[in-house]
Scaffold this motif. Sequence first.
Motif, PDB file in Angstrom:
ATOM      1  N   VAL A 138       5.975  45.370  44.303  1.00  0.00           N
ATOM      2  CA  VAL A 138       7.057  46.350  44.207  1.00  0.00           C
ATOM      3  C   VAL A 138       7.226  46.763  42.755  1.00  0.00           C
ATOM      4  O   VAL A 138       7.243  45.929  41.848  1.00  0.00           O
ATOM      5  N   VAL A 139       7.323  48.076  42.515  1.00  0.00           N
ATOM      6  CA  VAL A 139       7.459  48.600  41.167  1.00  0.00           C
ATOM      7  C   VAL A 139       8.933  48.799  40.849  1.00  0.00           C
ATOM      8  O   VAL A 139       9.641  49.510  41.553  1.00  0.00           O
ATOM      9  N   ALA A 140       9.414  48.152  39.804  1.00  0.00           N
ATOM     10  CA  ALA A 140      10.808  48.318  39.409  1.00  0.00           C
ATOM     11  C   ALA A 140      10.976  49.626  38.636  1.00  0.00           C
ATOM     12  O   ALA A 140      10.060  50.082  37.952  1.00  0.00           O
ATOM     13  N   PRO A 141      12.130  50.274  38.754  1.00  0.00           N
ATOM     14  CA  PRO A 141      12.354  51.505  38.001  1.00  0.00           C
ATOM     15  C   PRO A 141      12.344  51.253  36.505  1.00  0.00           C
ATOM     16  O   PRO A 141      12.677  50.167  36.035  1.00  0.00           O
ATOM     17  N   THR A 142      11.915  52.268  35.742  1.00  0.00           N
ATOM     18  CA  THR A 142      11.904  52.178  34.294  1.00  0.00           C
ATOM     19  C   THR A 142      13.320  52.322  33.747  1.00  0.00           C
ATOM     20  O   THR A 142      14.031  53.266  34.086  1.00  0.00           O
ATOM     21  N   VAL A 143      13.736  51.382  32.918  1.00  0.00           N
ATOM     22  CA  VAL A 143      15.080  51.408  32.341  1.00  0.00           C
ATOM     23  C   VAL A 143      14.997  51.962  30.919  1.00  0.00           C
ATOM     24  O   VAL A 143      14.187  51.481  30.114  1.00  0.00           O
ATOM     25  N   PRO A 144      15.803  52.970  30.576  1.00  0.00           N
ATOM     26  CA  PRO A 144      15.763  53.519  29.215  1.00  0.00           C
ATOM     27  C   PRO A 144      16.077  52.442  28.173  1.00  0.00           C
ATOM     28  O   PRO A 144      16.919  51.567  28.398  1.00  0.00           O
ATOM     29  N   VAL A 145      15.396  52.479  27.023  1.00  0.00           N
ATOM     30  CA  VAL A 145      15.617  51.526  25.943  1.00  0.00           C
ATOM     31  C   VAL A 145      16.853  51.948  25.153  1.00  0.00           C
ATOM     32  O   VAL A 145      16.945  53.084  24.683  1.00  0.00           O
ATOM     33  N   THR A 146      17.820  51.042  25.030  1.00  0.00           N
ATOM     34  CA  THR A 146      19.050  51.342  24.269  1.00  0.00           C
ATOM     35  C   THR A 146      19.161  50.511  23.003  1.00  0.00           C
ATOM     36  O   THR A 146      20.011  50.780  22.156  1.00  0.00           O
ATOM     37  N   SER A 147      18.317  49.478  22.880  1.00  0.00           N
ATOM     38  CA  SER A 147      18.322  48.668  21.671  1.00  0.00           C
ATOM     39  C   SER A 147      16.953  48.036  21.501  1.00  0.00           C
ATOM     40  O   SER A 147      16.169  47.962  22.449  1.00  0.00           O
ATOM     41  N   ASN A 149      15.249  44.602  19.536  1.00  0.00           N
ATOM     42  CA  ASN A 149      15.378  43.396  18.720  1.00  0.00           C
ATOM     43  C   ASN A 149      16.804  43.214  18.188  1.00  0.00           C
ATOM     44  O   ASN A 149      17.026  42.787  17.050  1.00  0.00           O
ATOM     45  N   GLY A 150      17.800  43.595  19.026  1.00  0.00           N
ATOM     46  CA  GLY A 150      19.195  43.434  18.639  1.00  0.00           C
ATOM     47  C   GLY A 150      19.751  44.585  17.824  1.00  0.00           C
ATOM     48  O   GLY A 150      20.941  44.614  17.493  1.00  0.00           O
ATOM     49  N   LEU A 151      18.903  45.577  17.502  1.00  0.00           N
ATOM     50  CA  LEU A 151      19.337  46.734  16.715  1.00  0.00           C
ATOM     51  C   LEU A 151      19.559  47.920  17.641  1.00  0.00           C
ATOM     52  O   LEU A 151      18.848  48.111  18.619  1.00  0.00           O
ATOM     53  N   THR A 152      20.569  48.757  17.351  1.00  0.00           N
ATOM     54  CA  THR A 152      20.856  49.945  18.142  1.00  0.00           C
ATOM     55  C   THR A 152      20.808  51.178  17.261  1.00  0.00           C
ATOM     56  O   THR A 152      20.788  51.089  16.029  1.00  0.00           O
ATOM     57  N   GLY A 153      20.822  52.348  17.937  1.00  0.00           N
ATOM     58  CA  GLY A 153      20.735  53.601  17.187  1.00  0.00           C
ATOM     59  C   GLY A 153      19.347  53.786  16.622  1.00  0.00           C
ATOM     60  O   GLY A 153      18.388  53.105  17.019  1.00  0.00           O
ATOM     61  N   PRO A 154      19.146  54.739  15.709  1.00  0.00           N
ATOM     62  CA  PRO A 154      17.831  54.914  15.068  1.00  0.00           C
ATOM     63  C   PRO A 154      17.424  53.614  14.375  1.00  0.00           C
ATOM     64  O   PRO A 154      18.169  53.072  13.557  1.00  0.00           O
ATOM     65  N   VAL A 155      16.266  53.098  14.723  1.00  0.00           N
ATOM     66  CA  VAL A 155      15.844  51.781  14.238  1.00  0.00           C
ATOM     67  C   VAL A 155      14.615  51.911  13.356  1.00  0.00           C
ATOM     68  O   VAL A 155      13.652  52.590  13.709  1.00  0.00           O
TER      69      VAL A 155
END
Length: 318
Positions: A138-147, A149-155
């Motif tokens: 079963v293929v799980a849906p792709t989840v958008p990356v929001t962080s 390595n613990g960093l958020t926003g432009p990395v």
Amino acid sequence: MSILTDLGIAVCTLTYGKDSSFAGVNAATTITITPKGANNAKLALVWDATGDSFQSFEDKASADPGVVGTIDVPQTGQDGFLMNGQPFKDWYYEANVRSSIAGQNDIVRTYRFQIPAGTTSLDVDRLPLQGQVILPPVVAPTVPVTSLNGLTGPVTLDASDIDAIPSDLKGAPGGVAELTSGGLVKESQLPSRLSAANIEQIDEAASEALDTITDGRLSAPSLAATIATLKQWARNPDMLIAGTVTRDSNGAATSAPVTWPDGSPGTYTADTVSTTFPGAVDAYHITYGSPVTKTFTQPAVTRNAAGAPTNVPQIVVS
């Protein structure tokens, strides 16, 4: 030409019907086909090349008495479909074929099968009832990356963020050795106890070993892929049989010559025929090549009270 081929989808023409009674009275036939995935789940696929969406509706076709019916469906083993945004193939079809003669009860038989890539025609009536299928995970849906390595926003990452080695340590004392284009440690960075002559001998030995592995033989990944494809074909012996079929008194196929998709010959042999359900085969093996180089064995299946397989062991290759 159907809408499927217009979109560039490889199709297989299924044939069915021309049923009759034992007295020769022709029956009308209807086929109902439903594509399914793991756990009998319905599918929602997208053809990646065009974005067209395909849902698990039931497709039906009918044939008049005395006529062979046809219907085109996508080959399940082809690449190009997506499910949940990920590449997906090797689903299966469930086909119910209904035979009707006026004034009598209809007769319905059910088939489950997959269509390997490149298969352009298939006679449904020649397939085993309640056929065995090999389902993809079963293929799980792709989840958008929001962080990251613990960093958020432009990395912006440096080597320490991901436990990597800084580039200025390549080839440096206390760092890591650099490799040549051939994947070997550079001579200048080898321990001094290895002379240039030693290095040349090691290089020659490695080159000869590589030639032995790849010259005139399949590499390990290619061999594994080939065996996996042959195992899938071995699940449906009726698709390989090419010649006279020997049957026992109950109609069970006990032996027959086969031709594999690459043209190699082989032999189908029933190892265990069902005594509870006469005509059914519980275990068999198929040889590959002449002389035989591989044997694909289906260990005995377990059936329920209706005769449908409830436990189908994996094909064993020897």
